[in-house]
Scaffold this motif. Structure first.
Motif, short mmCIF file in Angstrom:
data_model
loop_
_atom_site.label_atom_id
_atom_site.label_comp_id
_atom_site.label_asym_id
_atom_site.label_seq_id
_atom_site.Cartn_x
_atom_site.Cartn_y
_atom_site.Cartn_z
N LEU A 11 24.76 44.19 56.71
CA LEU A 11 24.91 43.83 55.74
C LEU A 11 25.03 42.83 55.03
O LEU A 11 24.92 41.64 55.29
N LYS A 12 24.75 42.61 53.99
CA LYS A 12 24.97 40.57 53.23
C LYS A 12 26.57 40.96 52.98
O LYS A 12 26.94 41.59 52.44
N ASN A 13 27.03 39.11 53.16
CA ASN A 13 28.44 38.72 52.38
C ASN A 13 27.99 39.33 51.04
O ASN A 13 27.42 39.30 50.41
N ARG A 14 29.63 39.33 51.06
CA ARG A 14 29.76 38.99 49.12
C ARG A 14 30.26 37.74 48.48
O ARG A 14 31.13 37.28 49.18
N ASP A 15 30.00 38.25 47.23
CA ASP A 15 30.60 37.03 46.44
C ASP A 15 31.35 37.25 45.02
O ASP A 15 30.50 38.56 44.56
N VAL A 16 32.54 37.56 45.21
CA VAL A 16 32.62 38.31 43.93
C VAL A 16 33.96 37.31 42.97
O VAL A 16 34.54 35.53 43.26
N VAL A 17 33.15 37.13 41.34
CA VAL A 17 34.42 35.87 40.51
C VAL A 17 35.39 37.01 39.66
O VAL A 17 34.58 38.13 38.46
N ILE A 33 55.40 45.58 35.76
CA ILE A 33 54.71 45.18 35.92
C ILE A 33 53.24 45.41 35.77
O ILE A 33 52.83 46.91 37.01
N VAL A 34 52.17 45.00 34.95
CA VAL A 34 50.57 45.71 34.97
C VAL A 34 49.81 44.97 35.56
O VAL A 34 50.03 43.29 34.98
N ILE A 35 49.22 44.76 36.49
CA ILE A 35 48.09 43.58 36.49
C ILE A 35 46.54 44.21 37.08
O ILE A 35 46.46 45.00 37.29
N TRP A 36 46.22 43.30 35.95
CA TRP A 36 44.00 43.81 35.76
C TRP A 36 43.61 42.89 36.20
O TRP A 36 43.56 41.47 35.67
N VAL A 37 42.74 43.16 37.06
CA VAL A 37 41.49 42.39 37.24
C VAL A 37 40.34 43.39 37.43
O VAL A 37 40.04 44.06 37.15
N GLU A 38 39.13 41.99 36.94
CA GLU A 38 38.29 42.27 35.82
C GLU A 38 37.23 41.12 36.15
O GLU A 38 37.63 40.07 36.73
N SER A 39 35.50 41.39 36.73
CA SER A 39 34.99 40.45 37.09
C SER A 39 34.49 40.00 35.94
O SER A 39 34.24 40.64 34.17
N CYS A 40 33.43 38.86 36.44
CA CYS A 40 33.45 37.62 35.82
C CYS A 40 32.33 38.00 34.80
O CYS A 40 31.41 38.16 35.71
N ASP A 41 31.55 36.84 33.68
CA ASP A 41 30.65 36.65 34.04
C ASP A 41 30.06 35.88 34.96
O ASP A 41 30.81 35.23 35.72
#
Length: 88
Positions: A11-17, A33-41
């Motif tokens: 597998l290739k390494n992953r990069d996430v923002v 407590i609510v936490i929301w995480v989403e990908s950026c442009d």
């Protein structure tokens, strides 16, 4: 959040923002407590460099809710720890 994940071959390494938003209503009636995480442009106006040629930019969305444990929860009765009333 900018994270790089080393993956095993082949597998290739992953990069996430990602960006994170949270709401704290633990002291209100909802007791949560609510936490929301989403990908950026990908570029974020040049703040985040593009992934390395051998890496893959990954997208992921995560939602987490943390709630106060009810006083009558069965796990509290089985717990060896002694929690003060109303503090768990």
């Amino acid at each position: 959040i900018h994270a790089k994940l080393d993956m095993p071959w082949p597998l290739k390494n992953r990069d996430v923002v990602q960006e994170v938003c949270s709401v704290d209503e633990i002291d209100d009636d909802n007791h949560a407590i609510v936490i929301w995480v989403e990908s950026c442009d990908d570029d974020l106006d040049g703040l985040i460099p593009p992934p390395l040629a051998k890496d893959v930019r990954m997208k992921a969305e995560i939602g987490i809710m943390i709630r106060k444990c009810p006083e009558d929860h069965p796990c509290l009765a089985e717990s060896k720890a002694k929690y003060p009333s109303g503090e768990h």
